[in-house]
Each structure stands twice: as C-alpha cells, then as structure tokens.
Design a protein around this motif. Structure first.
Motif, PDB file in Angstrom:
ATOM      1  N   THR A  23      38.614  45.516 -12.588  1.00 18.08           N
ATOM      2  CA  THR A  23      37.278  45.500 -12.600  1.00 18.08           C
ATOM      3  C   THR A  23      36.547  46.743 -12.956  1.00 18.08           C
ATOM      4  OG1 THR A  23      37.354  43.858 -11.103  1.00 18.08           O
ATOM      5  CG2 THR A  23      35.275  44.671 -11.330  1.00 18.08           C
ATOM      6  N   SER A  24      37.365  47.862 -12.697  1.00 19.52           N
ATOM      7  CA  SER A  24      37.127  49.181 -12.789  1.00 19.52           C
ATOM      8  C   SER A  24      36.406  49.562 -14.382  1.00 19.52           C
ATOM      9  CB  SER A  24      38.062  50.205 -12.410  1.00 19.52           C
ATOM     10  OG  SER A  24      38.140  50.133 -11.231  1.00 19.52           O
ATOM     11  N   GLY A  25      35.328  50.047 -14.628  1.00 13.06           N
ATOM     12  CA  GLY A  25      34.949  50.500 -15.859  1.00 13.06           C
ATOM     13  C   GLY A  25      34.188  49.250 -16.538  1.00 13.06           C
ATOM     14  N   GLY A  26      33.868  48.412 -15.677  1.00  9.20           N
ATOM     15  CA  GLY A  26      32.917  47.105 -16.408  1.00  9.20           C
ATOM     16  C   GLY A  26      31.556  47.599 -16.141  1.00  9.20           C
ATOM     17  N   PRO A  27      30.780  46.992 -16.620  1.00  8.66           N
ATOM     18  CA  PRO A  27      29.353  47.408 -16.529  1.00  8.66           C
ATOM     19  C   PRO A  27      28.608  46.786 -15.246  1.00  8.66           C
ATOM     20  CG  PRO A  27      29.288  45.349 -17.883  1.00  8.66           C
ATOM     21  CD  PRO A  27      30.849  45.718 -17.656  1.00  8.66           C
ATOM     22  N   MET A  28      27.622  47.793 -14.651  1.00  2.14           N
ATOM     23  CA  MET A  28      26.898  47.322 -13.442  1.00  2.14           C
ATOM     24  C   MET A  28      25.644  46.844 -14.413  1.00  2.14           C
ATOM     25  SD  MET A  28      27.009  50.234 -10.795  1.00  2.14           S
ATOM     26  CE  MET A  28      28.364  50.328  -9.714  1.00  2.14           C
ATOM     27  N   LEU A  29      25.303  45.555 -14.283  1.00  4.10           N
ATOM     28  CA  LEU A  29      24.314  45.010 -14.863  1.00  4.10           C
ATOM     29  C   LEU A  29      23.063  44.537 -13.932  1.00  4.10           C
ATOM     30  CD1 LEU A  29      26.244  42.479 -16.957  1.00  4.10           C
ATOM     31  CD2 LEU A  29      25.423  44.692 -17.804  1.00  4.10           C
ATOM     32  N   VAL A  30      21.798  44.497 -14.328  1.00  3.24           N
ATOM     33  CA  VAL A  30      20.655  44.200 -13.554  1.00  3.24           C
ATOM     34  C   VAL A  30      19.771  43.187 -14.693  1.00  3.24           C
ATOM     35  CG1 VAL A  30      20.722  46.148 -11.954  1.00  3.24           C
ATOM     36  CG2 VAL A  30      19.149  46.261 -14.035  1.00  3.24           C
ATOM     37  N   PRO A  31      19.074  42.306 -14.020  1.00  5.25           N
ATOM     38  CA  PRO A  31      18.214  41.489 -14.675  1.00  5.25           C
ATOM     39  C   PRO A  31      17.066  42.467 -15.416  1.00  5.25           C
ATOM     40  CG  PRO A  31      18.490  40.361 -12.602  1.00  5.25           C
ATOM     41  CD  PRO A  31      19.148  41.671 -12.276  1.00  5.25           C
ATOM     42  N   TRP A  32      16.838  42.172 -16.838  1.00  2.00           N
ATOM     43  CA  TRP A  32      16.001  42.967 -17.326  1.00  2.00           C
ATOM     44  C   TRP A  32      15.034  42.009 -18.304  1.00  2.00           C
ATOM     45  CZ3 TRP A  32      14.741  47.686 -15.986  1.00  2.00           C
ATOM     46  CH2 TRP A  32      14.000  48.693 -16.850  1.00  2.00           C
ATOM     47  N   PHE A  33      13.953  42.428 -18.784  1.00  2.00           N
ATOM     48  CA  PHE A  33      13.153  41.607 -19.601  1.00  2.00           C
ATOM     49  C   PHE A  33      13.730  41.133 -20.728  1.00  2.00           C
ATOM     50  CE2 PHE A  33      10.585  45.323 -17.908  1.00  2.00           C
ATOM     51  CZ  PHE A  33       9.720  44.753 -17.268  1.00  2.00           C
ATOM     52  N   GLY A  34      14.165  39.698 -20.476  1.00  4.22           N
ATOM     53  CA  GLY A  34      14.774  38.695 -21.918  1.00  4.22           C
ATOM     54  C   GLY A  34      16.318  39.025 -21.581  1.00  4.22           C
ATOM     55  N   GLY A  35      16.894  39.481 -20.854  1.00  2.00           N
ATOM     56  CA  GLY A  35      18.242  39.730 -20.652  1.00  2.00           C
ATOM     57  C   GLY A  35      18.659  40.648 -19.676  1.00  2.00           C
ATOM     58  N   TRP A  36      19.683  41.544 -19.832  1.00  4.99           N
ATOM     59  CA  TRP A  36      20.292  42.336 -18.960  1.00  4.99           C
ATOM     60  C   TRP A  36      20.388  43.737 -19.289  1.00  4.99           C
ATOM     61  CZ3 TRP A  36      22.028  40.066 -14.363  1.00  4.99           C
ATOM     62  CH2 TRP A  36      21.940  38.746 -14.352  1.00  4.99           C
ATOM     63  N   ALA A  37      20.291  44.824 -18.252  1.00  5.14           N
ATOM     64  CA  ALA A  37      20.146  46.091 -18.660  1.00  5.14           C
ATOM     65  C   ALA A  37      21.573  46.657 -17.775  1.00  5.14           C
ATOM     66  CB  ALA A  37      19.000  46.848 -18.186  1.00  5.14           C
ATOM     67  N   VAL A  38      22.342  47.692 -18.561  1.00  2.00           N
ATOM     68  CA  VAL A  38      23.349  48.225 -18.010  1.00  2.00           C
ATOM     69  C   VAL A  38      22.950  49.499 -17.114  1.00  2.00           C
ATOM     70  CG1 VAL A  38      25.609  49.435 -18.544  1.00  2.00           C
ATOM     71  CG2 VAL A  38      24.914  47.479 -20.069  1.00  2.00           C
ATOM     72  N   VAL A  39      23.226  49.649 -16.079  1.00  2.00           N
ATOM     73  CA  VAL A  39      22.595  50.617 -15.142  1.00  2.00           C
ATOM     74  C   VAL A  39      23.857  51.757 -14.738  1.00  2.00           C
ATOM     75  CG1 VAL A  39      20.764  49.422 -14.375  1.00  2.00           C
ATOM     76  CG2 VAL A  39      22.772  49.227 -13.014  1.00  2.00           C
TER      77      VAL A  39
END
Length: 82
Positions: A23-39
C-alpha cells in the motif's frame, strides 16, 4: 508538525488497521470538484508512521503543485531554490 517554514502545518495522516503490504506509495485521495485530488502519498510503517495503524505523508503544497503542472504540461521544471 512540519519544521519547513515554507510548508508549515501538520502532516496528512490516515488511521487504518487494514493496510496491506504494497500500500505504501499509493495516493492519499480526497473528494474534489468533479473527481478526486491527491493530497499525499501513503507512507509505510516506520517511514510513514510510528505504528502500523497510522500512515503519514509529506505535505503537498505549492512546490508539489508546480512540479505536477510542469510535468503534465511538458515544461522544464525549475531548478532547486537557494
């Protein structure tokens, strides 16, 4: 807490007991306008957190956005700042 004056604040973290190896190295995602954002990027045990139940990420700030923009537009990235 970040000790970089250019990127102050706390580190993004995900509390989760169910992460598996790889799992390490995978993206941390949050809902964003119309999709997802990598944070952030999921860290691993010891290099991303003090326990296996919590993963931390480096702070993604203006420098990360600029690097991403340069990479996706084909622009040459800026050199290191002094």
């Amino acid at each position: 807490m970040s000790d970089d004056p250019a990127e102050p604040g706390t580190f993004p973290r995900i509390p989760c007991d169910a992460f598996v190896g790889g799992t390490s190295g995978g993206p941390m995602l949050v809902p964003w306008f119309g999709g997802w954002a990598v944070v952030g990027v999921i860290g691993g045990y010891h290099t991303g957190g003090n326990t296996s139940q919590v993963s931390y990420s480096a702070v993604f700030g203006p420098a990360t956005r600029a690097l991403y923009r340069d990479a996706t537009t084909g622009a040459a990235p800026a050199g290191p700042s002094s």
